[in-house]
Design a protein around this motif. Structure first.
Motif, PDB file in Angstrom:
ATOM      1  N   UNK A 271     -31.090  -4.385   7.968  1.00 19.40           N
ATOM      2  CA  UNK A 271     -32.035  -4.399   9.078  1.00 19.40           C
ATOM      3  C   UNK A 271     -31.578  -5.403  10.129  1.00 19.40           C
ATOM      4  N   UNK A 272     -31.894  -5.130  11.392  1.00 16.86           N
ATOM      5  CA  UNK A 272     -31.445  -5.989  12.486  1.00 16.86           C
ATOM      6  C   UNK A 272     -31.994  -7.399  12.333  1.00 16.86           C
ATOM      7  N   UNK A 273     -33.236  -7.517  11.793  1.00 19.21           N
ATOM      8  CA  UNK A 273     -33.831  -8.853  11.661  1.00 19.21           C
ATOM      9  C   UNK A 273     -33.124  -9.703  10.610  1.00 19.21           C
ATOM     10  N   UNK A 274     -32.320  -9.069   9.749  1.00 23.41           N
ATOM     11  CA  UNK A 274     -31.593  -9.806   8.723  1.00 23.41           C
ATOM     12  C   UNK A 274     -30.231 -10.301   9.207  1.00 23.41           C
ATOM     13  N   UNK A 275     -29.826  -9.915  10.417  1.00 25.63           N
ATOM     14  CA  UNK A 275     -28.513 -10.290  10.942  1.00 25.63           C
ATOM     15  C   UNK A 275     -28.602 -11.535  11.814  1.00 25.63           C
ATOM     16  N   UNK A 276     -27.546 -12.339  11.791  1.00 21.08           N
ATOM     17  CA  UNK A 276     -27.468 -13.551  12.613  1.00 21.08           C
ATOM     18  C   UNK A 276     -26.667 -13.209  13.862  1.00 21.08           C
ATOM     19  N   UNK A 277     -27.365 -12.998  14.964  1.00 16.84           N
ATOM     20  CA  UNK A 277     -26.714 -12.560  16.202  1.00 16.84           C
ATOM     21  C   UNK A 277     -25.724 -13.599  16.719  1.00 16.84           C
ATOM     22  N   UNK A 278     -26.047 -14.874  16.555  1.00 20.88           N
ATOM     23  CA  UNK A 278     -25.159 -15.922  17.043  1.00 20.88           C
ATOM     24  C   UNK A 278     -23.801 -15.892  16.359  1.00 20.88           C
ATOM     25  N   UNK A 279     -23.803 -15.647  15.051  1.00 17.87           N
ATOM     26  CA  UNK A 279     -22.543 -15.570  14.316  1.00 17.87           C
ATOM     27  C   UNK A 279     -21.738 -14.371  14.794  1.00 17.87           C
ATOM     28  N   UNK A 280     -22.402 -13.253  14.974  1.00 19.27           N
ATOM     29  CA  UNK A 280     -21.728 -12.046  15.452  1.00 19.27           C
ATOM     30  C   UNK A 280     -21.082 -12.279  16.805  1.00 19.27           C
ATOM     31  N   UNK A 281     -21.788 -12.935  17.706  1.00 18.24           N
ATOM     32  CA  UNK A 281     -21.259 -13.171  19.052  1.00 18.24           C
ATOM     33  C   UNK A 281     -20.150 -14.217  19.044  1.00 18.24           C
ATOM     34  N   UNK A 282     -20.285 -15.227  18.195  1.00 14.68           N
ATOM     35  CA  UNK A 282     -19.240 -16.244  18.103  1.00 14.68           C
ATOM     36  C   UNK A 282     -17.927 -15.662  17.605  1.00 14.68           C
ATOM     37  N   UNK A 283     -18.001 -14.769  16.615  1.00 10.97           N
ATOM     38  CA  UNK A 283     -16.791 -14.121  16.119  1.00 10.97           C
ATOM     39  C   UNK A 283     -16.203 -13.186  17.178  1.00 10.97           C
TER      40      UNK A 283
END
Length: 279
Positions: free
Chosen positions: A31-43
């Motif tokens: 689910x989208x709420x379980x994802x860490x958007x900051x980590x995704x964007x940093x990578x």
């Protein structure tokens, strides 16, 4: 191999295969709420740097990642603070510390540790270079390699990426996909010619992938690099799932394609069978 067959003789190989979508077992993902958007964007910021663009400005990072300029600036400053990025006035570049991310995989992952000894046996028995890779989007990433003293290509080393459409490991990994997925993958590609021999016509590539599926191996004759010939096989685990691919690469001046298949394919298939018991 023997003389190239006519395309119409091979067209039957490209007939659609059953897709995994029909099994009903496809995962819906987290689910989208379980994802860490900051980590995704940093990578994503780290991945924005490559061989063609080793140094980028904030605006260039923003354009390549889809971030706003303000967000790109914050991520770059954070990565600089952590030591993964260096700054020279308006330009940013990755630092060697980024290698820690790849080393963590190479030192902890089971697949490279199992495959590497078999690559060494193959390479030193045949006195030729050998490598293994996995499919990652449009490319194949090398996870293990050995040259056996022969420098055949700079791409044959762990961590390097090569286009899947014109590499031996890429062809056999693509051949493991359902036909609908192969068609969708080909439709997304630019199919850039790296040499005069590179297959760039979508239908021809579809047929070559189907040939690899039918034969159980793929041969690449100077499509990735001039002078580089490769034969590759898929690596399966004990359940029969294809988890990687393995190849033998030689210089064209020393071995014809017929000689490559005759001399290198049998030991490659033996290594494939042995690794299936370990994977």
């Amino acid at each position: 191999m023997s003389a190239a067959r006519a395309l119409d003789d091979l067209a039957a190989l490209a007939a659609p295969l059953p897709t995994s979508a029909s099994t009903g077992s496809e995962s819906t993902g987290p689910l989208k709420r379980d994802l860490v958007a900051g980590l995704e964007k940093g990578l994503a910021v780290i991945e924005a740097f490559d061989q063609e663009r080793p140094r980028l400005t904030i605006s260039e990072v923003a354009a390549r990642t889809g971030l706003t300029r303000a967000a790109a600036r914050r991520y770059l400053l954070t990565l600089t603070h952590l030591g993964f990025v260096s700054q020279d006035r308006k330009m940013f570049a990755l630092t060697p510390k980024v290698l820690r991310l790849g080393q963590s995989y190479m030192h902890s992952a089971r697949l490279p540790r199992i495959v590497e000894p078999e690559l060494h046996k193959l390479a030193y028995a045949l006195k030729e270079a050998s490598s293994a890779g996995v499919l990652d989007g449009n490319d194949v990433i090398c996870i293990a390699a050995t040259s056996a003293g022969r420098v055949v290509s700079p791409t044959l080393q762990p961590g390097t990426r090569v286009p899947a459409h014109c590499s031996g490991n890429g062809r056999v990994l693509l051949s493991a996909l359902p036909q609908a997925d192969v068609d969708a993958w080909i439709a997304r590609q630019e199919l850039t010619p790296l040499t005069p021999h590179t297959v760039t016509h979508p239908e021809r590539l579809r047929i070559e992938i189907a040939r690899a599926r039918a034969l159980g191996y793929a041969c690449i004759d100077q499509e990735l690099e001039l002078g580089l010939r490769t034969v590759a096989v898929p690596l399966k685990n004990y359940r029969g799932d294809i988890v990687a691919a393995m190849n033998i690469s030689v210089h064209a001046s020393r071995m014809s394609m017929d000689q490559l298949v005759e001399h290198c394919l049998p030991p490659l298939l033996q290594a494939q069978a042995h690794l299936r018991m370990l994977l």
